[in-house]
Design an enzyme around this catalytic site. Structure first.
Site, PDB file in Angstrom:
ATOM      1  N   LYS A 184      57.862 125.178  38.795  1.00 31.02           N
ATOM      2  CA  LYS A 184      57.869 124.193  39.886  1.00 31.02           C
ATOM      3  C   LYS A 184      56.445 123.795  40.251  1.00 31.02           C
ATOM      4  CE  LYS A 184      62.178 126.174  41.545  1.00 31.02           C
ATOM      5  NZ  LYS A 184      62.741 127.262  42.366  1.00 31.02           N
TER       6      LYS A 184
ATOM      7  N   GLN B 235      62.801 130.514  47.848  1.00 35.69           N
ATOM      8  CA  GLN B 235      63.260 131.021  46.550  1.00 35.69           C
ATOM      9  C   GLN B 235      64.195 132.210  46.773  1.00 35.69           C
ATOM     10  OE1 GLN B 235      62.211 129.712  43.358  1.00 35.69           O
ATOM     11  NE2 GLN B 235      63.979 130.913  42.734  1.00 35.69           N
TER      12      GLN B 235
ATOM     13  N   ASP C 240      66.011 121.999  48.917  1.00 40.72           N
ATOM     14  CA  ASP C 240      67.091 122.652  48.166  1.00 40.72           C
ATOM     15  C   ASP C 240      68.463 122.063  48.486  1.00 40.72           C
ATOM     16  OD1 ASP C 240      66.004 124.612  46.489  1.00 40.72           O
ATOM     17  OD2 ASP C 240      65.590 125.905  48.200  1.00 40.72           O
TER      18      ASP C 240
END
Lengths: 229, 229
Positions: free
Chosen positions: B63, B107, B133
């Site tokens: 990422k 995460q 997300d």
């Protein structure tokens, strides 16, 4: 469910009136017990209506009667049919901030000056904690999560599940069809069936061979026609 | 999709690497154009990690690389594996309130001291407006609404749809099967297919006759086994 057979298939009438009465009796009892311990607590539901759509007025009258029967204070806030979203939102926010109000229910539709986007904005002006309709995106989100723990579940879908469960039909593992994908019935019913371990096929106006799909599945939840769904 | 046939069925390999590159090129170009007009604007993504799960560390490195390539400032906030939900929530809220931060990505998983309920609390500490997300209940709710207008869509489901669309297969009106009902893949994929007018059957560990269902449907989205789904 009364068990009769037609062409080898059990058909039955689900006695919703009796089930509804038992739910009201249960709620009344819970409120009574809670208030015996906390006498200063008075549950209150406020319904917000714009205009005088006859169906809405009938629904609200029935809700007022049910609330009164179980010991919930009922309040009815009305706006003229011409009300704009901004003024309704202002009142809904005030009600959401009011500690004396336990539930805020916005009766839809809201009149010709409030379009779909504005209606969504009004719905989300209700605090998720007082969103008795379960229509706030926060509660819809929690309904669709695997853990399925919304603060409130939309009433018609909740009733569908309650009535189904009352028949003794096993939902877990069943192949089910939901006709429609509306926000108030189809989508939440599908989420509730899924969280009860049913396999769900959701059909709508763009579905091909609906009859064939229904014929092969065990439970079908239908809500009027699929014409505009 | 490359068109080859096996037993009369077209099989193909979807070239995800090329599609991903074209998405990054597109994002880079958009940021460049936007920054030419507003030079003081610097998009920034912050990733929050607890512990050093090797998979997570690899994902985060990828990422960071992608962010750098397209002109997004990348920041990595780390906690020890033993971090409690409360301390993570505090930092996530601070990042959500920081005007210099455009996106906050937590995460998962968060380490042995953060259970499922706490993980949900951390997820919802992210402001829905920075929830890249798409895991906040507010965004999940908007994803499942008929109008389907979340601020962010979870990345794997969004990728599934993008890859499917790239094959030229028609999603609208197709009978589709989604295997699994997880919050990160199965459920959002089902919602995305439904909002694109597919008929969706969602299968999971409690589904009977999965093979038969798949055989009759046109598109199947599978994500590893159904063992624990």
């Amino acid at each position: 469910m009364n068990g009769r057979y037609r062409n080898g298939v059990r058909v039955g009438i689900i006695d919703g009136t009796t089930i509804a009465q038992s739910i009201r009796d249960d709620v009344a009892q819970k409120i009574k017990v809670f208030r015996a311990q906390y006498p200063q607590f008075q549950p209150q539901l406020v319904v917000v209506q714009a205009g005088e759509c006859p169906d809405s007025t009938t629904y609200i009258r029935m809700k007022a009667k049910a609330a009164e029967e179980v010991g919930i204070k009922f309040n009815h806030v009305t706006f003229p049919e011409t009300a704009m979203a901004e003024e309704i939102i202002q009142v809904v926010k005030k009600l959401s901030d009011d500690d004396a109000v336990g539930g805020v229910h916005v009766q839809l539709p809201l009149g010709p000056n409030v379009n779909a986007d504005d209606t969504r904005a009004v719905t989300e002006a209700v605090s998720p904690e007082k969103d008795v309709d379960g229509f706030h995106a926060y509660n819809i989100g929690h309904l669709s999560l695997r853990a399925a723990s919304p603060l409130f579940v939309p009433c018609t879908p909740a009733a569908v599940i309650r009535l189904l469960e009352n028949t003794g039909v096993s939902i877990a593992g069943a192949n089910t069809v939901v006709l429609g994908r509306s926000d108030i019935v189809g989508n939440p019913v599908a989420a509730l069936l899924r969280s009860r371990n049913a396999t769900v096929t959701q059909c709508h106006s763009r579905t091909k061979n609906v009859e064939q799909i229904i014929a092969n599945w065990q439970i079908t939840v239908a809500n009027s026609s699929l014409g505009n769904k």
